[in-house]
Design an enzyme around this catalytic site. Structure first.
Site, PDB file in Angstrom:
ATOM      1  N   ASP A   1      45.777  27.593  32.598  1.00  0.00           N
ATOM      2  CA  ASP A   1      47.120  26.448  33.178  1.00  0.00           C
ATOM      3  C   ASP A   1      46.415  25.225  33.837  1.00  0.00           C
ATOM      4  O   ASP A   1      47.170  24.292  33.675  1.00  0.00           O
ATOM      5  CB  ASP A   1      47.436  27.382  34.301  1.00  0.00           C
ATOM      6  CG  ASP A   1      48.843  28.310  33.795  1.00  0.00           C
ATOM      7  OD1 ASP A   1      48.759  28.525  32.694  1.00  0.00           O
ATOM      8  OD2 ASP A   1      49.852  28.644  34.377  1.00  0.00           O
TER       9      ASP A   1
ATOM     10  N   ASP B   1      34.856  29.642  39.562  1.00  0.00           N
ATOM     11  CA  ASP B   1      35.083  28.630  40.765  1.00  0.00           C
ATOM     12  C   ASP B   1      34.332  27.542  40.514  1.00  0.00           C
ATOM     13  O   ASP B   1      35.051  26.362  40.563  1.00  0.00           O
ATOM     14  CB  ASP B   1      34.869  29.243  42.214  1.00  0.00           C
ATOM     15  CG  ASP B   1      33.624  29.937  42.269  1.00  0.00           C
ATOM     16  OD1 ASP B   1      32.913  30.426  41.240  1.00  0.00           O
ATOM     17  OD2 ASP B   1      33.076  30.032  43.592  1.00  0.00           O
TER      18      ASP B   1
ATOM     19  N   TYR C   1      44.834  43.225  34.179  1.00  0.00           N
ATOM     20  CA  TYR C   1      46.222  43.210  33.623  1.00  0.00           C
ATOM     21  C   TYR C   1      46.490  44.549  32.880  1.00  0.00           C
ATOM     22  O   TYR C   1      47.449  44.785  32.253  1.00  0.00           O
ATOM     23  CB  TYR C   1      46.243  42.172  32.720  1.00  0.00           C
ATOM     24  CG  TYR C   1      46.479  40.596  33.163  1.00  0.00           C
ATOM     25  CD1 TYR C   1      45.193  40.228  33.909  1.00  0.00           C
ATOM     26  CD2 TYR C   1      47.330  40.100  32.913  1.00  0.00           C
ATOM     27  CE1 TYR C   1      45.293  38.932  34.374  1.00  0.00           C
ATOM     28  CE2 TYR C   1      47.449  38.703  33.602  1.00  0.00           C
ATOM     29  CZ  TYR C   1      46.395  38.384  34.090  1.00  0.00           C
ATOM     30  OH  TYR C   1      46.450  36.977  34.748  1.00  0.00           O
TER      31      TYR C   1
ATOM     32  N   ASP D   1      43.528  33.153  32.393  1.00  0.00           N
ATOM     33  CA  ASP D   1      44.898  32.771  32.636  1.00  0.00           C
ATOM     34  C   ASP D   1      45.086  31.706  33.521  1.00  0.00           C
ATOM     35  O   ASP D   1      45.811  30.794  33.406  1.00  0.00           O
ATOM     36  CB  ASP D   1      45.601  34.074  33.327  1.00  0.00           C
ATOM     37  CG  ASP D   1      46.998  33.901  33.289  1.00  0.00           C
ATOM     38  OD1 ASP D   1      47.728  33.099  32.671  1.00  0.00           O
ATOM     39  OD2 ASP D   1      47.603  35.032  33.865  1.00  0.00           O
TER      40      ASP D   1
ATOM     41  N   LYS E   1      32.041  36.009  37.402  1.00  0.00           N
ATOM     42  CA  LYS E   1      31.853  35.953  38.817  1.00  0.00           C
ATOM     43  C   LYS E   1      31.030  37.196  39.221  1.00  0.00           C
ATOM     44  O   LYS E   1      31.043  38.012  39.920  1.00  0.00           O
ATOM     45  CB  LYS E   1      33.385  36.078  39.368  1.00  0.00           C
ATOM     46  CG  LYS E   1      32.991  35.919  40.963  1.00  0.00           C
ATOM     47  CD  LYS E   1      33.019  34.328  41.519  1.00  0.00           C
ATOM     48  CE  LYS E   1      32.857  34.272  43.023  1.00  0.00           C
ATOM     49  NZ  LYS E   1      32.476  32.999  43.415  1.00  0.00           N
TER      50      LYS E   1
HETATM   51 MG    MG Z   1      49.730  32.531  32.578  1.00  0.00          MG
END
Ligand code: MG
Ligand code: NAI
Length: 339
Positions: free
Chosen positions: A233, A205, A127, A229, A172
């Protein structure tokens, strides 16, 4: 001890304009002494003024130190001069730890076994927005620093002390050995400061997989920006939906409360948006910034009661059930609070 409590309110675009006033009404009901200022940001502001985050907004946010943010609509194609104001605001206020709790609400579609806090690093990772084209190849830089990792880890471990003392570091590092390697090593260094917290680690994962299969196995997930992020969700979907999901971004001096959802252009302007994500974000502010866990608990209990009575906005209701809109949901929460 009568410190003045300031809040800068930035509704933004789309349903932000609808849910934020409802959340403000709930806040004022429980904390009438709060001093409010209002400021603008977003796509609509950009189209009108040429900037998505006006200097006046920035200085109002800095001055208050605490912000309630709705949502902004960011186009997915590049627009000259436009940068997402919420990303810029988070960076400017240096709110480096994003708290995203998910718990099972009494909803027809929600899983029953979730009480999870995702603590997401909020300033680094992919980001940082360092992307470039080299001919036909697009390259994005991913930044992970020891300082950035350690400071968010410290927040997460402190919170884990109040959540069964269990924390999982997400990474990861088997593939991204240098960047996620540094993240993992920095988080494990902080773990040694918290010997009472039972710490383990998971590949992102695999954590996604287990989150769907058995969400109850996690209490605190500590993640770099991108993984947090995505996982938050997913957790929100299991716990009751995006319209319910709150978040709080914390820094040394500043905080931004914001629902996880975006501007929801598909339902904006129709009075249908679920205000509970915004209301529960206000509860996070009360608990973690203003040290009013009592008021946060009261709001969360009120939300629980309202849902248990079957008062539901369309996003959280079965197709056949009668629903209420944004305003009526807010009124129901206020009534349950006895306000
Ligand atoms: Mg989001
Ligand atoms: P979104 O969160 O706006 O919407 C996703 C789905 O969830 C839609 O079907 C929407 O109707 C529903 N939804 C969202 N909030 C709801 C609420 N309060 N009540 C009921 N239903 C709700 O995400 P999407 O569609 O990916 O993005 C739309 C716009 O929002 C884009 O411009 C995007 O850039 C922006 N966005 C902004 C964010 C922010 O300001 N923090 C976060 C995510 C997206």
């Amino acid at each position: 001890m009568t410190e003045t409590l300031h809040l800068c309110v930035i509704p933004g675009d789309g349903v932000g304009q609808e849910v934020v006033p409802v959340a403000v009404a709930v806040l004022q009901a429980v904390l009438p002494e709060v001093q409010l200022s209002f400021a603008e940001a977003g796509w609509e502001t950009f189209q009108r003024t040429g900037t998505a985050l006006p200097e006046a907004t920035m200085s109002a946010a800095r001055q208050a130190g605490v912000v309630l943010f709705g949502a902004v609509a960011s186009p997915s194609h590049p627009v000259a001069g436009y940068r997402s104001p919420i990303v810029a605001l988070r960076r400017e206020l240096d709110v480096f730890a994003n708290l995203r709790p998910s718990r099972s609400w009494p909803l027809p579609d929600a899983r029953r076994d979730i009480d999870l806090l995702i603590v997401r690093e909020n300033t680094e990772c992919l980001y940082v927005g360092r992307e470039r084209l080299e001919g036909e190849v697009a390259i994005a830089e991913r930044v992970i620093s020891r300082r950035g990792s350690e400071r968010v880890a410290r927040v997460a471990f402190q919170l884990a002390m109040q959540r069964d003392r269990r924390l999982t570091i997400v990474h990861k590092a088997n593939i991204l050995r240098i960047s996620d390697g540094l993240w993992r090593e920095s988080c494990l260094a902080v773990a040694r400061e918290f010997p009472d917290v039972q710490t383990d680690e998971g590949l992102v994962d695999s954590v996604a997989y287990h989150l769907v299969r058995q969400p109850g196995r996690y209490r605190v997930l500590l993640t770099p920006n991108l993984y947090g992020d995505i996982l938050s969700d997913l957790a929100a979907a299991l716990a009751g939906g995006l319209g319910m999901a709150p978040s709080l971004s914390l820094g040394e001096r500043c905080a931004i409360a914001e629902p996880v959802h975006g501007a929801a252009p598909d339902i904006a302007g129709r009075g249908l948006a679920n205000p509970l994500g915004a209301i529960l974000s206000v509860a996070l502010l009360l608990r973690h910034v203003w040290q009013r866990g009592d008021l946060a608990d009261a709001i969360e209990r009120a939300v629980e009661q309202v849902l248990a009575r079957g008062v539901l906005t369309p996003d959280i209701a079965p197709a056949t059930q009668e629903t209420v809109g944004t305003h009526a949901m807010g009124q129901a929460v206020l009534a349950a609070l006895g306000a």
